[in-house]
Design a protein around this motif. Structure first.
Motif, PDB file in Angstrom:
ATOM      1  N   SER A  29       0.840  -1.215   0.000  1.00  0.00           N
ATOM      2  CA  SER A  29       0.000   0.000   0.000  1.00  0.00           C
ATOM      3  C   SER A  29       0.869   1.258   0.000  1.00  0.00           C
ATOM      4  O   SER A  29       2.054   1.185   0.315  1.00  0.00           O
ATOM      5  N   PRO A  30       0.263   2.427  -0.327  1.00  0.00           N
ATOM      6  CA  PRO A  30       1.028   3.675  -0.311  1.00  0.00           C
ATOM      7  C   PRO A  30       1.207   4.157   1.126  1.00  0.00           C
ATOM      8  O   PRO A  30       0.308   3.974   1.956  1.00  0.00           O
ATOM      9  N   LEU A  31       2.360   4.753   1.437  1.00  0.00           N
ATOM     10  CA  LEU A  31       2.596   5.256   2.798  1.00  0.00           C
ATOM     11  C   LEU A  31       2.649   6.778   2.835  1.00  0.00           C
ATOM     12  O   LEU A  31       2.294   7.402   3.815  1.00  0.00           O
ATOM     13  N   GLY A  32       3.110   7.389   1.774  1.00  0.00           N
ATOM     14  CA  GLY A  32       3.171   8.851   1.790  1.00  0.00           C
ATOM     15  C   GLY A  32       4.068   9.394   0.704  1.00  0.00           C
ATOM     16  O   GLY A  32       4.662   8.629  -0.046  1.00  0.00           O
ATOM     17  N   LYS A  33       4.141  10.739   0.696  1.00  0.00           N
ATOM     18  CA  LYS A  33       4.994  11.398  -0.302  1.00  0.00           C
ATOM     19  C   LYS A  33       6.085  12.163   0.425  1.00  0.00           C
ATOM     20  O   LYS A  33       5.810  12.819   1.429  1.00  0.00           O
ATOM     21  N   GLY A  34       7.327  12.012  -0.034  1.00  0.00           N
ATOM     22  CA  GLY A  34       8.410  12.797   0.582  1.00  0.00           C
ATOM     23  C   GLY A  34       8.924  13.771  -0.452  1.00  0.00           C
ATOM     24  O   GLY A  34       8.280  14.009  -1.465  1.00  0.00           O
ATOM     25  N   ASN A  35      10.113  14.279  -0.167  1.00  0.00           N
ATOM     26  CA  ASN A  35      10.733  15.132  -1.172  1.00  0.00           C
ATOM     27  C   ASN A  35      11.193  14.247  -2.317  1.00  0.00           C
ATOM     28  O   ASN A  35      11.823  13.240  -2.088  1.00  0.00           O
ATOM     29  N   PHE A  36      10.852  14.606  -3.529  1.00  0.00           N
ATOM     30  CA  PHE A  36      11.275  13.862  -4.738  1.00  0.00           C
ATOM     31  C   PHE A  36      10.789  12.433  -4.803  1.00  0.00           C
ATOM     32  O   PHE A  36      11.300  11.662  -5.581  1.00  0.00           O
ATOM     33  N   GLY A  37       9.853  11.984  -4.002  1.00  0.00           N
ATOM     34  CA  GLY A  37       9.508  10.581  -4.194  1.00  0.00           C
ATOM     35  C   GLY A  37       8.283  10.168  -3.403  1.00  0.00           C
ATOM     36  O   GLY A  37       7.806  10.897  -2.548  1.00  0.00           O
ATOM     37  N   SER A  38       7.799   8.976  -3.739  1.00  0.00           N
ATOM     38  CA  SER A  38       6.660   8.443  -2.973  1.00  0.00           C
ATOM     39  C   SER A  38       7.161   7.212  -2.226  1.00  0.00           C
ATOM     40  O   SER A  38       8.100   6.536  -2.674  1.00  0.00           O
ATOM     41  N   VAL A  39       6.539   6.947  -1.076  1.00  0.00           N
ATOM     42  CA  VAL A  39       6.965   5.833  -0.220  1.00  0.00           C
ATOM     43  C   VAL A  39       5.857   4.783  -0.172  1.00  0.00           C
ATOM     44  O   VAL A  39       4.678   5.141  -0.014  1.00  0.00           O
ATOM     45  N   GLU A  40       6.248   3.525  -0.353  1.00  0.00           N
ATOM     46  CA  GLU A  40       5.254   2.442  -0.373  1.00  0.00           C
ATOM     47  C   GLU A  40       5.598   1.377   0.645  1.00  0.00           C
ATOM     48  O   GLU A  40       6.776   1.104   0.896  1.00  0.00           O
ATOM     49  N   LEU A  41       4.552   0.753   1.187  1.00  0.00           N
ATOM     50  CA  LEU A  41       4.750  -0.398   2.078  1.00  0.00           C
ATOM     51  C   LEU A  41       4.875  -1.641   1.191  1.00  0.00           C
ATOM     52  O   LEU A  41       4.015  -1.868   0.317  1.00  0.00           O
ATOM     53  N   CYS A  42       5.967  -2.372   1.372  1.00  0.00           N
ATOM     54  CA  CYS A  42       6.165  -3.614   0.611  1.00  0.00           C
ATOM     55  C   CYS A  42       6.570  -4.725   1.578  1.00  0.00           C
ATOM     56  O   CYS A  42       6.989  -4.460   2.701  1.00  0.00           O
ATOM     57  N   ARG A  43       6.397  -5.957   1.085  1.00  0.00           N
ATOM     58  CA  ARG A  43       6.943  -7.091   1.850  1.00  0.00           C
ATOM     59  C   ARG A  43       8.044  -7.668   0.970  1.00  0.00           C
ATOM     60  O   ARG A  43       7.833  -7.906  -0.217  1.00  0.00           O
ATOM     61  N   TYR A  44       9.257  -7.851   1.538  1.00  0.00           N
ATOM     62  CA  TYR A  44      10.337  -8.481   0.785  1.00  0.00           C
ATOM     63  C   TYR A  44      10.233  -9.974   1.081  1.00  0.00           C
ATOM     64  O   TYR A  44      10.504 -10.421   2.201  1.00  0.00           O
TER      65      TYR A  44
END
Ligand code: R5S
Length: 267
Positions: A29-44
């Motif tokens: 799922s999406p977690l948020g937006k930072g400077n220059f990028g978006s942050v996503e929740l992933c499972r490795y």
């Protein structure tokens, strides 16, 4: 190609645990937006059985004016930081085809401090706020010891690891102060809302540890404006106003602020 990529692919080398293979990354799922990028929740999940670890993956937004070089600087910055109060670097993930890369970091389950305070305002008391303030201050003291200026300190960029631990995040605008100067002058004015900026950052695009102190004062205000005003410790309010000294020299250092916060906690 980057050396890491060669090392990770070379069977003779022990798999470099800081290189994550895109094929094992499961988007959640999406977690948020930072400077220059978006942050996503992933499972490795290399075993493919959903037992893999949850990670936060920051992808470079190609359409933004940012470029791979800025992103690489952000990765090098966060990779060089080792502090309990700063979000941990985990590694990088290369997407071969698109020749782009993502930054892999520890996943902090409670999200940004702003969201956390809005959700938990009824049971976060003064003591908890002072604990969070003290942790942010310690993280900033560590950043200063590494000659880094964060430049985008705000409660939205503080993440909550647990009910008793917060960490500084988003090093997209962080700069190193040159050894022969006390400040960093940016060429292009930043994109961040100016409410957190010190006067000299607005008027002269100058950033220093003392402009981070100004922003820390604004973060204190964000923190303490969530609890009933009557319980707002007087000392905290006067501490905030010292962070807002018009000239940088008037503002306290993070170590002085840290001592004052510790004193408030003892009270
Ligand atoms: N900083 C900064 C700005 C960029 N940014 C960074 C992150 C980030 N979020 C998390 N965790 C996280 C985030 C949101 C939630 C929400 C989800 C919706 N419901 C409410 C709670 C929950 C958990 N963990 C991280 C990161 C970076 C490293 N580890 C998010 N945006």
């Amino acid at each position: 190609p980057l050396p890491d990529r060669d090392r990770a692919l070379d069977p003779s080398h022990q798999q470099d645990q800081s290189v994550y293979e895109e094929r094992h990354l499961r988007y959640i799922s999406p977690l948020g937006k930072g400077n220059f990028g978006s942050v996503e929740l992933c499972r490795y999940d290399p075993l493919g059985d959903n037992t893999g670890e949850l990670i936060a993956v920051k992808k470079l937004q190609p359409n933004k004016q940012s470029n791979l070089e800025d992103f690489q600087k952000e990765i090098n910055t966060i990779r060089s930081l080792h502090c309990d109060y700063i979000v941990k670097y985990r590694g990088v993930c290369y997407s071969m085809g698109r020749l782009s890369m993502s930054l892999v970091m520890e996943y902090l389950p409670h999200g940004s401090l702003i969201g956390y305070l809005e959700k938990n305002r009824q049971h976060v008391n003064n003591r908890r706020m002072l604990l969070f303030a003290s942790q942010i201050c310690k993280g900033l003291e560590y950043l200063q010891s590494m000659r880094y200026v964060h430049r985008d300190l705000a409660a939205r960029n503080i993440l909550v690891a647990s009910d008793t631990l917060v960490k500084i995040a988003d090093f997209g605008l962080t700069k190193i102060i040159p050894f022969d100067k006390e400040y960093y002058r940016v060429t292009h004015p930043g994109e961040s809302p100016i409410f957190w900026y010190a006067p000299e950052s607005i008027t002269e695009s100058k950033f220093s540890h003392k402009s981070d102190v100004w922003s820390f004062g604004v973060v204190l205000h964000e923190l303490f404006s969530y609890c009933e005003h009557n319980c707002n410790p007087k000392r905290i309010y006067s501490m905030m106003t010292t962070c807002w000294g018009y000239s940088a020299e008037e503002r306290p250092t993070f170590s002085t602020l840290g001592d004052q916060i510790e004193t408030s906690i003892q009270d």
